[in-house]
Design an enzyme around this catalytic site. Structure first.
Site, PDB file in Angstrom:
ATOM      1  CB  CYS A 435     -17.254  17.342  30.632  1.00 18.79           C
ATOM      2  SG  CYS A 435     -16.737  16.337  32.021  1.00 18.79           S
ATOM      3  CD  GLU A 437     -20.309  15.757  27.968  1.00 20.19           C
ATOM      4  OE1 GLU A 437     -19.436  16.570  28.314  1.00 20.19           O
ATOM      5  OE2 GLU A 437     -20.996  15.126  28.764  1.00 20.19           O
TER       6      GLU A 437
END
Lengths: 791, 304
Positions: A435, A437
Site C-alpha cells: 500500500c 510501506e
C-alpha cells in the site's frame, strides 16, 4: 464493460484477464503433498523447500496463451489461484465458503473439494503454519485477536512485503548460482558455529536457481513446439523470439528490453510460487531498470515506442492474471480483495539523487492510463526534482477517476529510510510497495505484522480494560472513566492499555517470526535479497541487510475525535459529564440527541486544520509510535509503524460500539490518516494541513485518501490546482496522497445497479478495486467519504 | 467588527490558484438570481431548513425572544422579534438551523485567511474578499483588514459588484492585486428591473479603477441569465463598453445562471423570485464566448 488496450492483441489478453472468473488451482498443493509424503525428513528444512519448488517447476502445467509476448503463470492459467497448504490448509467448509460467498469469491470445482478432503487435508492437518502459530498463542492473545484488537498477517500468508532491487535486471540465475557456490566454498567450518546451517541454506538457494532455470527451459521448449505448429508467420516469429528469450533468461542476464521484462516475470513467479508472501512481489522502479535496455534497443533499431508500450501492457495483463492467494476469516476482513498489492513505482530519483523520470516513465503512465487494471498497483514518485510535466500527466490520469496513480513523496521516503538507519545510497534505491510501506528494495525485509485497533484501545481505557462489544475483560484494570478527575488520568489509562496490547502483539510476533525462521524459510526470495547469500541466512531469518517489522495503526481520525470530544466537553468546557457521555454511548446515542450534537457537531475535529484537535492527533500518534518504534525483533531487526488500513478499518469498526466522537456502533473507523468520515468540513487544504502535522518521517508510510467530484478538477486549472495540492502536501513532508474522482450520485447508482457499473474502479485504501467487488459497508463508506466539492 | 458568513478554503473559482475566500454579509444590490441571499442583508440572520425539522420544539423552548412557534406541521420564526442570538441553532438536535453572519475582528479573519499560505505560494493563489459586497463593509475595519493582508504579502483579490462609493474602491486599490468585477446588464432600465438600481455607478467606477490602477489585474465576471444578461445584444454592448474604455481584462468569465441557491430563500423566510429564470444552453454560452473573442478578447471562460 469497456474494452481497453492499445491494440487487438492487448484487448484480447485483457479481456481474458478481466472476464475469467477467479478460481482455485490445486495443482501446486497436490504436487507439494506428494513431494512431502515422499521426502519429509530426508533433508534439511531449507533444502526440502527448495527441492519442492524445483519439483513444482518441473511438473506444473505450463500456459502459453495466444497473443502472449511475456509468458508464465503462477497456476495453470490466468486467474488461477494456487493454494499453500503448508501455510494454511483450507477446510472443506472454507472451500465451500470461498466459492459461494458473494464478495471476492474463488471458484472451486466440486472434484477439487474431494481432492482437498482426501489428499491435502489428511497430510497437512497439524502441520500448517496457521495451526502451528495459533496453537502457540496465549489465551489472552487468542481472546484479543478474536475481539478485533489487532490482526495477524502471517497466519495465512508468508512474510514478504518486498521489492526487487537492481540485481534482478543485471544477473541471471546461473550467475547467482556461482555466487552461492562461492559462498559455500568460503564457509569456515572450524570457527563458524553456524556454518552447517548456512551451508544448508546456501544449498537450498542453489537448488532454487536450478528450479527457475528449469521453468525457463520448459517455456523455451514449449514456445519452440508451438512455433513449429504455427501457420501464421507473424505469430510464428513471435513464438520463436519467446523461445530465444527463455533460452537467455532467467538463466542469464537479459540482453534486450523484452528479455528484461520476461526475466522479471520469471522471478516474480518463483517468489510467489515458493510461498504466498504478502504483497506478492514488485519490480520496484521499473522505469529506471528498463531505461538502459530501452535506450540500447531503440538505438539498435529493434524497438520502438509502440512495441515498448505493448510489452508493458502485456506485463500489466500478467500482473492482473494473478489474484491474491485466497483468504479466509479475519485475514479476509482486513484485506478483502483480489488485489495482491504488487506496486510499481515510476519517477522518483536515481541512486545519485538526481531526477529519475525518463522516457520509459512516460510509457508506463500511458500504459496505466490505457489499461485501467486494478493490478498492478501503479504509483508515481514525486520529488522536488520531478518535472511538472510528469506530475501533471500523472494528475490527468488520476483525475479520470479510478484512483491510480497514487502519489508518493520520494524525498520523504528517503528521509524515513535515513531515520530508520539506512545508508543514503540504499535509501535512494528504496521506495514504497504494497500500500504505502517504505523499504530499501532488494536489501530489506520489511514485514507488516498486523493492524492495531487504536480506537478500540482507547475505548478500553474508558471501561477499565473491559470490551463492551464482546463483553469480556481484555485489557488490564486501569480504572473507570467516571473516576478520572483529570484528562491526565484518562490519558494514563490509555497509555497503559496501549502498552499492554502492543506488548501482546509483539510477543505473538516474536513466536511467529521464530517459527518462520526455522520452519518456513524462503530460499528463492533470499537469492534476490542482499545480503542473504553473503550471510548464508534466509530472508525469513534475518538474512536481508535491513530487517524491519511494522505494526500498522488504524483509526487515527476516529480516536483523535473521540479523545478531543472528551477533553473539550468533559474536562475543558465541563458542559458534559463523563456519566452522561458514557450513558449516551451505551445507548448508541439513541435518545441522547443533545449529547450526540455536542460530540458530533460541536467538538474539535481532526482534518480541519484545527490546532486543538490536531494537537490531540499528535499526542495519540506519538504515543503509538513511541510504544512501538525501536523495539528489537527476533532476527536482529527493529520495529517501526505504518499508518494504513487496507480494508481493516471496516472490520475494526464492526467490532467497536459507539465512540465518544458520535460515531455509531459497528460503523467503520477512519481509514489511513484520513479524518473521520464527514468530519472534515473545511476542504482539502485543511485536511492536508492537519495530516501534515503528523511526523511522517518517523513512520514507514502513511496513507491519505481524498475524494473529489470531477467538477472540482475540471480544466487545466483543475489540474494545476491538483498538482499544487500534491506539491504543497509534499513540501509539508506528507508521505502519500491518492484521489477518488467520482461523483457521489454515480456511486449510489453503482451500488443500486452493480451490473451497470461493472467497470467502475475506486481507490479503496492503498489500492484500487472494482466497486462491485466491495461489500456494502465499504461501498457506503466510500460514498460517504467527504466530497471536496465547491460548485 | 466585520460580518462574515463564510470563510471558504480551497476556493478555486474566485481568482487564480488555490485561494481562501472570505464572504462578507450585506450587499447594496438585490439581483433576482442571487444564489447567496443570506449575504444580502447586513445583519446576522437565522436560517431554518424546515425539511430537516423534527418539530421537537427545542428551538421554541430556548428562544429568549419568544420568536419561534413550533406546531405539529409548522415552525415559524418571527423575524421582527429575532435578534439572531443563535441559541436555537446550538439547541437544534436535527441540525436544521444555522446562523448566517458572524461578527469577527480583523485579526481573526487574517489568521484564518493566512492558514493556507503554503498552498497560495505553490499555486499562485491567495485570499479573495467577496460577499455580499465586501466594499460595503464599514471602512474603519475593512481598510485595516486589507492593509494587514497586504502586509502578509499575500495575493489579494477583491470580488465586487462595483455599486459602492468610489472612495471605497480607491482606498481598496492600494492593496488589491486582483479585481473580480461583476458586470451584469448594460441596459440601465433592465438593470434596474432585475437588480434594483441602474448601472451608472458600477460602470463609472470600473472606468475610474482602470485609470487609477493601470497594472491591477481585472477579471470581468458576467452572471449569464437567458434573455436578461444572456443576450447577444448585452454581450456585444459589454464588449463594446470594455473596448471603448480601454479596459483589457485578464479574463472574462461567463457564469451561467444556476438555481442552487434558490432553497436558501425559504430558510430565510423569503420567497425566491427567480423561478422563471433559465440558464442559457451550452450552445448559447459558446456563442456568447465567440462574441467576446470576435471583439478581440482572448481569454474568455465559461464558468469560473
Amino acid at each position: 464493460m469497456e474494452e481497453r488496450g492499445m491494440n487487438d492483441r492487448i484487448r484480447r489478453l485483457r479481456r481474458i484477464s478481466t472476464e475469467t472468473p477467479v478460481h482455485i488451482d490445486l495443482e501446486r498443493a497436490r504436487i507439494e503433498t506428494e513431494f512431502y509424503k515422499e521426502n519429509e525428513g530426508k533433508f534439511s528444512v531449507p533444502v526440502t523447500r527448495a527441492l519442492f519448488l524445483k519439483e513444482y517447476f518441473s511438473k506444473k502445467t505450463l500456459y502459453l496463451g495466444d497473443d502472449e509476448l511475456i509468458v508464465g503463470e503462477k497456476g495453470k492459467d490466468p486467474q488461477a489461484s494456487p493454494t499453500f497448504p503448508e501455510l494454511c490448509c483450507h477446510t472443506v467448509e472454507d472451500m465451500h465458503i470461498m466459492t459461494e460467498r458473494k464478495i471476492v469469491p474463488y471458484h472451486v470445482e466440486p472434484e477439487d473439494i474431494e481432492v482437498q478432503k482426501e489428499e491435502i487435508i489428511p497430510y497437512w492437518t497439524g502441520k500448517s503454519m496457521r495451526e502451528k502459530i495459533l496453537a502457540r498463542m496465549t489465551p489472552e492473545w487468542q481472546k484479543s485477536y478474536a475481539a478485533g484488537m489487532f490482526t495477524e498477517f502471517m497466519e495465512q500468508r508468508g512474510p514478504g512485503h518486498t521489492c526487487g532491487g537492481d540485481r534482478i535486471w543485471t544477473r541471471g540465475y546461473a550467475e547467482y548460482k556461482e555466487d552461492i557456490e562461492k559462498a559455500l566454498g568460503e564457509l569456515d567450518y572450524l570457527n563458524d558455529m553456524d556454518a552447517l546451517s548456512k551451508a544448508e541454506e546456501l544449498k537450498a538457494m542453489a537448488i532454487d536457481c536450478d528450479a527457475i532455470c528449469i521453468l525457463g527451459q520448459r517455456y523455451h521448449d514449449l514456445a519452440l513446439k508451438k512455433a513449429a505448429a504455427e501457420t501464421d508467420p507473424t505469430r510464428k516469429a513471435e513464438l520463436l523470439q519467446i523461445a530465444v528469450n527463455c533460452a537467455v533468461v532467467p538463466a542469464h542476464k537479459p540482453e534486450t528490453y523484452w528479455q528484461a521484462l520476461q526475466a522479471y516475470w520469471f522471478t516474480h513467479l518463483a517468489v510467489t510460487s515458493e510461498l504466498n508472501p504478502w504483497d506478492a512481489f514488485s519490480p520496484g522502479r521499473l522505469d529506471q531498470h528498463l531505461i538502459p535496455f530501452y535506450e540500447k534497443d531503440t538505438e539498435a533499431g529493434i524497438l520502438d515506442d509502440e512495441r515498448a508500450r505493448e510489452l508493458l501492457e502485456c506485463l500489466w495483463v500478467k500482473f492482473n492474471n494473478q489474484p491474491a492467494p485466497v483468504k479466509v476469516g479475519v485475514t479476509l476482513k482486513e484485506s478483502g480483495t483480489y488485489t495482491d498489492f504488487a506496486n510499481i513505482n515510476t519517477g522518483g530519483i536515481k541512486p545519485d539523487g538526481s531526477n529519475g523520470v525518463n522516457a520509459v516513465s512516460y510509457l508506463i503512465l500511458d500504459c496505466m492510463d490505457e489499461m485501467k487494471l486494478v493490478q498492478p498497483n501503479s504509483n508515481v514518485q514525486i520529488s522536488r526534482r520531478t518535472p511538472q510535466k510528469f506530475l501533471k500527466r500523472a494528475c490527468a490520469i488520476s483525475r479520470a477517476g479510478w484512483g491510480q496513480p497514487a502519489f508518493y513523496n520520494t524525498d520523504e521516503i528517503v528521509e524515513e529510510l535515513l531515520n530508520a538507519g539506512k545508508s543514503l545510497d540504499d535509501a535512494r534505491c528504496g521506495g514504497s510497495s504494497g500500500c504505502v510501506e517504505t523499504g530499501c528494495w532488494g536489501k530489506e525485509a520489511y514485514i507488516l505484522t498486523g493492524y492495531l485497533n487504536i480506537p478500540k484501545i482507547f475505548q478500553l481505557a474508558l471501561y477499565d480494560g473491559y470490551d463492551t462489544c464482546t463483553e469480556q475483560q481484555l485489557g488490564p484494570h486501569t480504572g473507570n472513566a467516571e473516576d478520572f478527575a483529570t484528562m491526565d488520568d484518562l490519558w494514563s489509562a490509555f497509555v497503559r492499555q496501549m502498552k499492554y496490547f502492543v506488548d501482546m502483539k509483539v510477543q505473538g510476533n516474536n513466536v511467529i517470526e521464530k517459527l518462520y525462521a526455522t520452519e518456513m524459510p524462503a530460499p528463492f526470495l533470499s537469492i534476490v535479497t542482499d545480503d542473504c547469500i553473503k550471510k548464508g541466512r534466509d530472508y525469513n531469518a534475518g538474512g536481508a541487510r535491513y530487517n524491519t517489522r511494522y505494526i500498522q495503526g488504524v483509526g487515527i481520525g476516529t480516536v483523535t475525535d473521540s479523545v478531543a470530544a472528551i477533553k473539550y466537553h468533559v474536562y475543558d468546557k465541563k458542559d458534559l459529564t463523563m456519566t452522561e457521555l458514557l450513558a449516551a454511548m451505551k445507548d448508541n446515542y439513541v435518545g441522547h440527541d443533545d449529547v450526540f450534537r455536542m460530540v458530533h457537531d460541536h467538538s474539535p475535529k481532526y482534518g480541519n486544520d484545527d490546532d486543538y484537535a490536531d494537537a490531540v492527533m499528535k499526542d495519540v500518534f506519538d504515543l503509538f509510535r513511541d510504544t512501538v518504534t525501536g523495539r528489537p525483533t527476533v532476527n536482529g531487526g527493529t520495529y517501526h509503524i505504518d499508518m494504513l488500513p487496507t480494508t481493516c478499518h471496516v472490520y475494526f469498526g464492526d467490532v467497536l460500539l459507539a465512540t465518544s466522537n458520535g460515531r455509531l456502533a459497528h460503523v467503520p473507523v477512519s481509514e489511513g490518516i484520513s479524518p473521520e468520515k464527514a468530519a472534515d468540513v473545511s476542504g482539502p487544504t485543511a485536511v492536508i494541513a492537519s495530516c501534515a502535522k503528523m511526523d511522517h518521517a518517523s513512520t514507514g508510510g502513511t496513507l491519505l485518501n481524498q475524494k473529489f467530484t470531477p467538477g472540482v478538477l475540471a480544466g487545466d486549472k483543475g489540474l494545476d490546482n491538483l498538482a499544487s495540492l500534491i506539491r504543497t502536501y509534499f513540501a509539508m513532508d506528507g508521505h502519500h496522497i491518492q484521489f477518488n474522482v467520482i461523483d457521489r450520485q454515480t456511486l449510489i447508482e453503482a451500488q443500486k445497479h452493480p451490473d451497470d457499473y461493472r467497470d467502475l474502479i475506486v481507490r479503496v485504501a492503498g489500492y484500487s478495486d472494482f466497486f462491485h467487488n466491495l461489500d456494502k459497508p465499504l461501498q457506503d463508506e466510500i460514498i460517504n467519504r467527504t466530497e471536496q466539492s465547491f460548485d | 467588527m466585520l460580518t462574515v458568513t463564510n470563510i471558504q478554503k480551497y476556493s478555486i473559482h474566485d481568482g487564480p490558484g488555490i485561494r481562501t475566500t472570505v464572504f462578507f454579509k450585506g450587499c447594496p444590490l438585490r439581483c433576482t438570481w442571487c444564489h447567496n441571499p443570506e449575504t444580502q442583508a447586513f445583519e446576522p440572520e437565522i436560517m431554518a431548513n424546515l425539511e430537516k425539522c423534527t418539530h421537537c420544539g427545542k428551538c421554541m423552548q430556548v428562544c429568549p425572544q419568544k420568536a419561534v412557534t413550533v406546531m405539529a406541521d409548522e415552525n415559524v420564526l418571527d423575524r421582527e422579534k429575532c435578534t439572531a442570538c443563535g441559541m436555537c441553532v446550538d439547541r437544534c438536535p436535527a441540525g436544521a438551523r444555522s446562523l448566517a453572519g458572524e461578527e469577527m475582528p480583523v485579526q481573526k479573519i487574517v489568521r484564518a485567511a493566512m492558514k493556507d499560505e503554503l498552498f497560495y505560494d505553490e499555486s499562485g493563489g491567495g485570499v479573495t474578499l467577496s460577499g455580499g459586497e465586501v466594499l460595503a463593509q464599514p471602512g474603519e475595519d475593512l481598510l485595516p483588514l486589507m492593509r494587514k493582508l497586504h502586509g502578509e504579502c499575500v495575493n489579494l483579490a477583491i470580488d465586487t459588484c462595483g455599486a459602492v462609493r468610489w472612495e471605497k474602491i480607491e482606498a481598496a486599490a492600494r492593496f488589491a492585486d486582483i479585481w473580480l468585477y461583476d458586470l451584469k446588464v448594460m441596459d440601465p432600465a433592465t438593470h434596474k428591473t432585475y437588480i434594483g438600481m441602474d448601472n451608472r455607478l458600477i460602470l463609472d467606477n470600473l472606468v475610474k479603477l482602470r485609470k487609477l490602477a493601470p497594472r491591477a489585474r481585472i477579471f470581468i465576471r458576467i452572471p449569464t441569465v437567458r434573455g436578461i444578461s444572456g443576450t447577444d445584444e448585452n454581450m456585444r454592448e459589454t464588449a463594446h463598453f470594455l473596448k471603448e474604455n480601454a479596459i483589457d481584462p485578464e479574463e472574462i468569465d461567463l457564469l451561467p445562471y444556476h438555481r442552487t441557491g434558490s432553497g436558501k430563500y425559504g430558510r430565510l423566510g423569503r420567497t425566491y423570485e427567480g423561478g422563471d429564470l433559465e440558464a442559457p444552453s451550452d450552445e448559447e454560452m459558446k456563442h456568447f464566448q465567440e462574441i467576446f473573442r470576435e471583439a478581440g478578447f482572448t481569454k474568455v471562460n465559461i464558468g469560473g
